[in-house]
Design a protein around this motif. Structure first.
Motif, PDB file in Angstrom:
ATOM      1  N   TYR A   1       0.830  -1.218   0.000  1.00 40.06           N
ATOM      2  CA  TYR A   1       0.000   0.000   0.000  1.00 40.06           C
ATOM      3  C   TYR A   1       0.857   1.259   0.000  1.00 40.06           C
ATOM      4  N   ALA A   2       1.936   1.220   0.744  1.00 44.61           N
ATOM      5  CA  ALA A   2       2.820   2.402   0.794  1.00 44.61           C
ATOM      6  C   ALA A   2       3.389   2.684  -0.592  1.00 44.61           C
ATOM      7  N   ILE A   3       3.725   1.621  -1.325  1.00 47.85           N
ATOM      8  CA  ILE A   3       4.281   1.810  -2.675  1.00 47.85           C
ATOM      9  C   ILE A   3       3.197   2.344  -3.620  1.00 47.85           C
ATOM     10  N   ALA A   4       1.974   1.807  -3.479  1.00 46.81           N
ATOM     11  CA  ALA A   4       0.894   2.206  -4.394  1.00 46.81           C
ATOM     12  C   ALA A   4       0.257   3.542  -4.017  1.00 46.81           C
ATOM     13  N   GLY A   5       0.452   3.967  -2.771  1.00 46.13           N
ATOM     14  CA  GLY A   5      -0.061   5.283  -2.370  1.00 46.13           C
ATOM     15  C   GLY A   5      -1.420   5.262  -1.695  1.00 46.13           C
ATOM     16  N   HIS A   6      -1.725   4.200  -0.980  1.00 47.58           N
ATOM     17  CA  HIS A   6      -2.989   4.129  -0.248  1.00 47.58           C
ATOM     18  C   HIS A   6      -3.034   5.253   0.800  1.00 47.58           C
ATOM     19  N   PRO A   7      -4.130   6.040   0.803  1.00 48.29           N
ATOM     20  CA  PRO A   7      -4.168   7.219   1.672  1.00 48.29           C
ATOM     21  C   PRO A   7      -4.133   6.914   3.179  1.00 48.29           C
ATOM     22  N   LYS A   8      -4.484   5.701   3.566  1.00 43.54           N
ATOM     23  CA  LYS A   8      -4.523   5.376   5.006  1.00 43.54           C
ATOM     24  C   LYS A   8      -3.145   5.213   5.626  1.00 43.54           C
ATOM     25  N   TYR A   9      -2.151   4.950   4.774  1.00 39.87           N
ATOM     26  CA  TYR A   9      -0.828   4.625   5.295  1.00 39.87           C
ATOM     27  C   TYR A   9       0.113   5.798   5.067  1.00 39.87           C
ATOM     28  N   THR A  10       0.661   6.310   6.148  1.00 34.59           N
ATOM     29  CA  THR A  10       1.515   7.493   6.064  1.00 34.59           C
ATOM     30  C   THR A  10       2.976   7.085   6.148  1.00 34.59           C
ATOM     31  N   VAL A  11       3.730   7.488   5.139  1.00 29.63           N
ATOM     32  CA  VAL A  11       5.170   7.253   5.177  1.00 29.63           C
ATOM     33  C   VAL A  11       5.781   8.350   6.046  1.00 29.63           C
ATOM     34  N   THR A  12       6.459   7.953   7.110  1.00 32.88           N
ATOM     35  CA  THR A  12       7.014   8.938   8.045  1.00 32.88           C
ATOM     36  C   THR A  12       8.483   9.246   7.754  1.00 32.88           C
ATOM     37  N   SER A  13       9.194   8.285   7.168  1.00 33.25           N
ATOM     38  CA  SER A  13      10.556   8.582   6.702  1.00 33.25           C
ATOM     39  C   SER A  13      11.004   7.539   5.697  1.00 33.25           C
ATOM     40  N   GLY A  14      12.119   7.841   5.050  1.00 33.00           N
ATOM     41  CA  GLY A  14      12.627   6.951   4.007  1.00 33.00           C
ATOM     42  C   GLY A  14      12.161   7.410   2.640  1.00 33.00           C
ATOM     43  N   SER A  15      12.509   6.639   1.610  1.00 28.72           N
ATOM     44  CA  SER A  15      12.175   7.065   0.249  1.00 28.72           C
ATOM     45  C   SER A  15      11.800   5.894  -0.647  1.00 28.72           C
ATOM     46  N   ILE A  16      11.005   6.208  -1.666  1.00 24.78           N
ATOM     47  CA  ILE A  16      10.712   5.257  -2.742  1.00 24.78           C
ATOM     48  C   ILE A  16      10.938   6.007  -4.043  1.00 24.78           C
ATOM     49  N   THR A  17      11.805   5.464  -4.902  1.00 24.81           N
ATOM     50  CA  THR A  17      12.020   6.108  -6.197  1.00 24.81           C
ATOM     51  C   THR A  17      11.873   5.091  -7.324  1.00 24.81           C
ATOM     52  N   LEU A  18      11.381   5.598  -8.456  1.00 20.61           N
ATOM     53  CA  LEU A  18      11.279   4.778  -9.661  1.00 20.61           C
ATOM     54  C   LEU A  18      12.149   5.459 -10.704  1.00 20.61           C
ATOM     55  N   ASP A  19      13.234   4.825 -11.065  1.00 26.98           N
ATOM     56  CA  ASP A  19      14.231   5.444 -11.951  1.00 26.98           C
ATOM     57  C   ASP A  19      14.598   6.848 -11.481  1.00 26.98           C
ATOM     58  N   GLY A  20      14.779   6.960 -10.179  1.00 26.92           N
ATOM     59  CA  GLY A  20      15.222   8.228  -9.597  1.00 26.92           C
ATOM     60  C   GLY A  20      14.114   9.225  -9.315  1.00 26.92           C
ATOM     61  N   GLU A  21      12.898   8.969  -9.839  1.00 35.91           N
ATOM     62  CA  GLU A  21      11.775   9.887  -9.598  1.00 35.91           C
ATOM     63  C   GLU A  21      11.163   9.567  -8.240  1.00 35.91           C
ATOM     64  N   ASP A  22      10.784  10.607  -7.510  1.00 39.75           N
ATOM     65  CA  ASP A  22      10.222  10.449  -6.177  1.00 39.75           C
ATOM     66  C   ASP A  22       8.773   9.937  -6.243  1.00 39.75           C
ATOM     67  N   VAL A  23       8.599   8.666  -5.944  1.00 41.03           N
ATOM     68  CA  VAL A  23       7.259   8.053  -6.006  1.00 41.03           C
ATOM     69  C   VAL A  23       6.344   8.628  -4.924  1.00 41.03           C
ATOM     70  N   LEU A  24       6.912   8.939  -3.773  1.00 38.70           N
ATOM     71  CA  LEU A  24       6.092   9.422  -2.661  1.00 38.70           C
ATOM     72  C   LEU A  24       5.461  10.778  -2.962  1.00 38.70           C
ATOM     73  N   ALA A  25       6.049  11.509  -3.912  1.00 38.90           N
ATOM     74  CA  ALA A  25       5.481  12.810  -4.280  1.00 38.90           C
ATOM     75  C   ALA A  25       4.375  12.658  -5.324  1.00 38.90           C
ATOM     76  N   MET A  26       4.170  11.439  -5.824  1.00 40.52           N
ATOM     77  CA  MET A  26       3.167  11.222  -6.884  1.00 40.52           C
ATOM     78  C   MET A  26       1.821  10.826  -6.294  1.00 40.52           C
ATOM     79  N   SER A  27       0.735  11.207  -6.990  1.00 42.72           N
ATOM     80  CA  SER A  27      -0.598  10.739  -6.623  1.00 42.72           C
ATOM     81  C   SER A  27      -0.711   9.267  -7.018  1.00 42.72           C
ATOM     82  N   VAL A  28      -1.777   8.631  -6.570  1.00 43.88           N
ATOM     83  CA  VAL A  28      -1.998   7.215  -6.910  1.00 43.88           C
ATOM     84  C   VAL A  28      -2.020   7.030  -8.433  1.00 43.88           C
ATOM     85  N   ASP A  29      -2.720   7.917  -9.142  1.00 47.95           N
ATOM     86  CA  ASP A  29      -2.805   7.851 -10.611  1.00 47.95           C
ATOM     87  C   ASP A  29      -1.444   7.995 -11.256  1.00 47.95           C
TER      88      ASP A  29
END
Ligand code: ADP
Ligand code: MG
Length: 258
Positions: free
Chosen positions: A54-82
């Motif tokens: 869910y954290a990778i897909a961006g489910h609104p219930k789960y809040t990432v408090t630290s760390g990072s997820i990137t896809l080819d260097g792009e910040d996934v956490l800054a992206m909407s689910v779409d």
């Protein structure tokens, strides 16, 4: 070549008891998945595997408090689910949601249009869906039924894999896609995943707590997930060991270290 990189990921969920502190679920996940690789995450119930998906897909219930997820260097956490879906991430959920009033065929076409950036030509599209459904031995009548409504567990899982094939993501996260499947359905679903891997050279993250599916979909990497993080890593032989001995060795270590 695509790389999904997860670094020291911590995530929590709101406490159902509103006065309570948020519940910490992920405690520093590190994981890198590249095109063409298959990773299995195995862990006991409640260890946080679905939360990771869910954290990778961006489910609104789960809040990432630290760390990072990137896809080819792009910040996934800054992206909407779409945006995550358009960027090439796909999640087959452990419990696929029912969408009454929306037919499977409309749903698929809308999803594919959103991800591909243009509506597929109708004639090609009809053929494409028909072929994909037949590969997964799905009755054509399902196209007119509401998404997942009244589907059996196994039917829902086949539809997740139908979506996987049509959406052709760069990285696919499959959360317990094997649960509730009989032997034939397990084989059909696994073949669907293997076709996807072959056609798209996709990266696969397979979340499971049984080793059964790993006979059909061979992982190069196996990660043991306990207490919201990866506590051991190895190759396919690690899955064999888990099959024989369970998670006790890892849960004991995790508790002792906590
Ligand atoms: N929305 C939620 N509200 C409260 N607790 C949750 C929620 N989602 C997950 N949890 C808790 O977090 C832990 C991990 O859940 P989950 O990620 O579903 O584990 P797994 O998929 O490994 O079985 C469990 O103890 C679960 O009860
Ligand atoms: Mg789960």
């Amino acid at each position: 070549m695509t790389t999904l990189e997860i670094k020291d990921l911590h995530a929590e969920v709101a406490n159902p008891d509103e006065s309570g502190e948020p519940i910490k679920i992920l405690n520093g996940v590190n994981l890198t998945i590249r095109s063409g690789e298959t990773h299995a995450i195995m862990g006991p119930n409640g260890s946080g595997k679905s939360t990771l998906s869910y954290a990778i897909a961006g489910h609104p219930k789960y809040t990432v408090t630290s760390g990072s997820i990137t896809l080819d260097g792009e910040d996934v956490l800054a992206m909407s689910v779409d945006e995550r879906a358009r960027a090439g991430l796909f999640l087959a959920m452990q419990y696929p949601v029912e969408v009454p009033g929306v037919s499977m065929s409309n749903f698929l076409r809308t999803a594919v249009t959103a991800v591909r950036g243009e509506a597929p030509k109708l004639r090609h599209w009809v053929k494409e869906v028909k072929e994909s459904m037949s590969e997964l031995e799905i009755d054509p009548a399902f196209a007119d039924r509401s998404v997942n409504e009244g589907f059996s567990g196994g039917e829902k899982k086949r539809h997740e894999i139908l979506q996987l094939g049509l959406l052709a993501p760069k990285i696919a996260i499959l959360d317990e896609t094997d649960s509730g499947l009989d032997v034939d359905a397990l084989r059909i679903v696994s073949e669907g995943v293997n076709r996807y891997k072959e056609r798209e050279n996709g990266g696969v993250l397979l979340i499971t707590h049984y080793t059964r599916i790993l006979r059909y979909i061979q992982p190069e990497f196996v990660h043991v997930f306990v207490g919201g993080r990866i506590v051991a890593e190895g190759g396919a032989e690690l899955a064999e060991e888990l099959d024989a001995n369970g998670y006790v060795r890892f849960t004991q270590t995790a508790t002792a270290g906590a």
